[in-house]
Enzyme design. Sequence first.
Site, short mmCIF file in Angstrom:
data_model
loop_
_atom_site.label_atom_id
_atom_site.label_comp_id
_atom_site.label_asym_id
_atom_site.label_seq_id
_atom_site.Cartn_x
_atom_site.Cartn_y
_atom_site.Cartn_z
N ASP A 96 -0.25 8.64 -1.50
CA ASP A 96 0.26 9.45 -2.60
C ASP A 96 -0.91 10.21 -3.19
O ASP A 96 -2.06 9.79 -3.11
CB ASP A 96 0.95 8.58 -3.64
CG ASP A 96 1.67 9.45 -4.67
OD1 ASP A 96 1.98 10.60 -4.34
OD2 ASP A 96 1.90 8.98 -5.79
N SER A 97 -0.59 11.33 -3.82
CA SER A 97 -1.61 12.31 -4.18
C SER A 97 -2.34 12.05 -5.48
O SER A 97 -3.38 12.63 -5.74
CB SER A 97 -0.92 13.66 -4.31
OG SER A 97 0.09 13.55 -5.31
N PHE A 100 1.61 10.98 -9.41
CA PHE A 100 2.29 9.98 -10.24
C PHE A 100 1.36 9.45 -11.32
O PHE A 100 1.81 9.08 -12.41
CB PHE A 100 2.81 8.82 -9.39
CG PHE A 100 3.65 7.85 -10.17
CD1 PHE A 100 4.92 8.20 -10.59
CD2 PHE A 100 3.16 6.59 -10.53
CE1 PHE A 100 5.69 7.31 -11.34
CE2 PHE A 100 3.93 5.71 -11.28
CZ PHE A 100 5.20 6.07 -11.68
N ASP A 150 1.37 16.87 -7.40
CA ASP A 150 2.51 17.44 -8.12
C ASP A 150 2.47 16.98 -9.57
O ASP A 150 1.62 16.17 -9.95
CB ASP A 150 3.82 17.01 -7.47
CG ASP A 150 4.06 15.51 -7.59
OD1 ASP A 150 3.06 14.74 -7.61
OD2 ASP A 150 5.23 15.08 -7.64
N ASP A 269 9.53 4.43 -0.87
CA ASP A 269 8.47 3.49 -1.24
C ASP A 269 8.81 3.02 -2.63
O ASP A 269 9.49 3.72 -3.38
CB ASP A 269 7.10 4.17 -1.29
CG ASP A 269 6.93 4.96 -2.56
OD1 ASP A 269 7.49 6.07 -2.64
OD2 ASP A 269 6.29 4.45 -3.51
N CYS A 307 18.22 -15.51 5.44
CA CYS A 307 16.96 -14.83 5.71
C CYS A 307 16.10 -15.61 6.69
O CYS A 307 16.02 -16.83 6.63
CB CYS A 307 16.20 -14.64 4.39
SG CYS A 307 14.59 -13.85 4.58
N CYS A 309 12.74 -14.93 7.15
CA CYS A 309 11.33 -14.65 6.87
C CYS A 309 10.52 -15.94 6.87
O CYS A 309 11.08 -17.04 6.81
CB CYS A 309 11.18 -13.93 5.53
SG CYS A 309 11.21 -15.02 4.09
N CYS A 312 11.36 -18.17 3.80
CA CYS A 312 12.67 -18.84 3.84
C CYS A 312 12.75 -19.88 4.96
O CYS A 312 13.51 -20.84 4.86
CB CYS A 312 13.79 -17.81 3.98
SG CYS A 312 14.06 -16.90 2.44
N HIS A 338 8.55 -12.62 1.28
CA HIS A 338 10.02 -12.64 1.32
C HIS A 338 10.62 -11.30 0.91
O HIS A 338 11.47 -10.75 1.60
CB HIS A 338 10.61 -13.74 0.44
CG HIS A 338 12.08 -13.59 0.29
ND1 HIS A 338 12.98 -13.98 1.26
CD2 HIS A 338 12.82 -12.96 -0.66
CE1 HIS A 338 14.20 -13.63 0.91
NE2 HIS A 338 14.14 -13.01 -0.26
#
Length: 378
Positions: A96-97, A100, A150, A269, A307, A309, A312, A338
């Site tokens: 990201d630039s 944000f 931006d 994201d 799940c 993962c 889990c 998770h």
Amino acid sequence: MKTGISPFTLLRRAPDCPARCGILRTLHGEVRTPVFMPVGTQATVKAVTPENLEQLGAQIILGNTYHLFIRPGHELIRKLGGLHGFMNWHRPILTDSGGFQIFSLKDLATITEQGAEFRSHLDGTRLFLSPEDAVQIQEALGSDIMMVLDTCIPWPSGRLETEKATAMTGRWAARSRHAQADSGQLLFGIVQGGMYRDLRQRAAEELVNIGFDGYALGGLSVGEPKELMYEMTEATVSHLPGEYPVYLMGVGTPEDLVESVYRGVDMFDCVMPTRNARNGMLFTSRGRLVIKNSCYRDDPKPPDEQCSCYTCRHYSRAYLRHLFMSKEILAYQLNSIHNLFYYCSLMAEMRHAIEQNCFTAFRKNFYSMRENVESATI
RNA sequence: GGAGGGGUUCCCGAGCGGCCAAAGGGAACAGACUGUAAAUCUGUCGGCGGAGCCUUCGGAGGUUCGAAUCCUCCCCCCUCCA
């Protein structure tokens, strides 16, 4: 890349909605979309190793221009093998630039036509970030996908203010494209326009005229009602060329992902899976589970019985609650693994559903799983 | 035996005549979290449906219009001296 050729190959479009799946080609390999990108602001996805990320199915992660620029510095990272070598992640990275941060650190930032002046949130040092700087820093970082600098507009904002900020973001986008070297890195434009459909449309058209490798929707999920966010997503996507990837920045909840894929978004994201993991909240196929709640004190079940993962497969809610209550480091790691697995798996399921021409059914089922359960009895 | 210090709401700890159901931490409980200044932040935290009332500051008495705060006795704990 300034070739004018899309790095994106559309594999299939849903028959009854704008949902689609495809392949995005980058310097570090292909990304299957729709995709969720874990956020690794400071050259690390907090609490997890790159090996964890690979195992849970992350295809591409984020880094952040502003944060890496002020610490440890992009030149240092360039010397140490770029972001990939520096952090030992060899799949694609999107950076990201810093746009944000102009928004989230607004009390420390001053925006002018030239760029953004910051007082470092670390030590107050004055620093300047222009659209050109942002591109050059991201080139030094060696990310696969760079974002233009931006200005993210808060909600609510008046039309005039929105119009001005959006116009400047457009001019910054042109400067960014112009500043770009021929490194093979992709550069995405960011559509602003606040909550005004016509401004969104105008912004989208301007960016398409400049020509980018992908188009992002910025300035959403900044406090506006969900319906408005979905409406703006729809309105913006419809004005973007279908052969390019569409990225909805900073979004969102599992429901947001489903609703946005349904509306034609390819990339996402969000800090939510990782941040909420560290704050004791787990996402499951049946809804949200707050692992710190006392009702899980002696619960032997895994967080999500559906799940597969690592967390889990091996640990009970009682154990995870104990780790969290004891502020053990492992709590943050297991919870993050998770949640990221849940997000990545959700995206994989959506890709599969689109490929199988049954996304609408998938979406319906996604909600019915949740409706059947009271949060207290998850 | 002598000298001094102390016992406060689950824990630590402030308060030292009225503004005290009692500061501040911690724990506990609940909530928030959307391009990460986040392992962060917010709320609740004696009892009773509220304004209000009731019980609470080691125990028992007392002084006072009024006491966690002052006095008397008692019970515990700590430090130093013998």
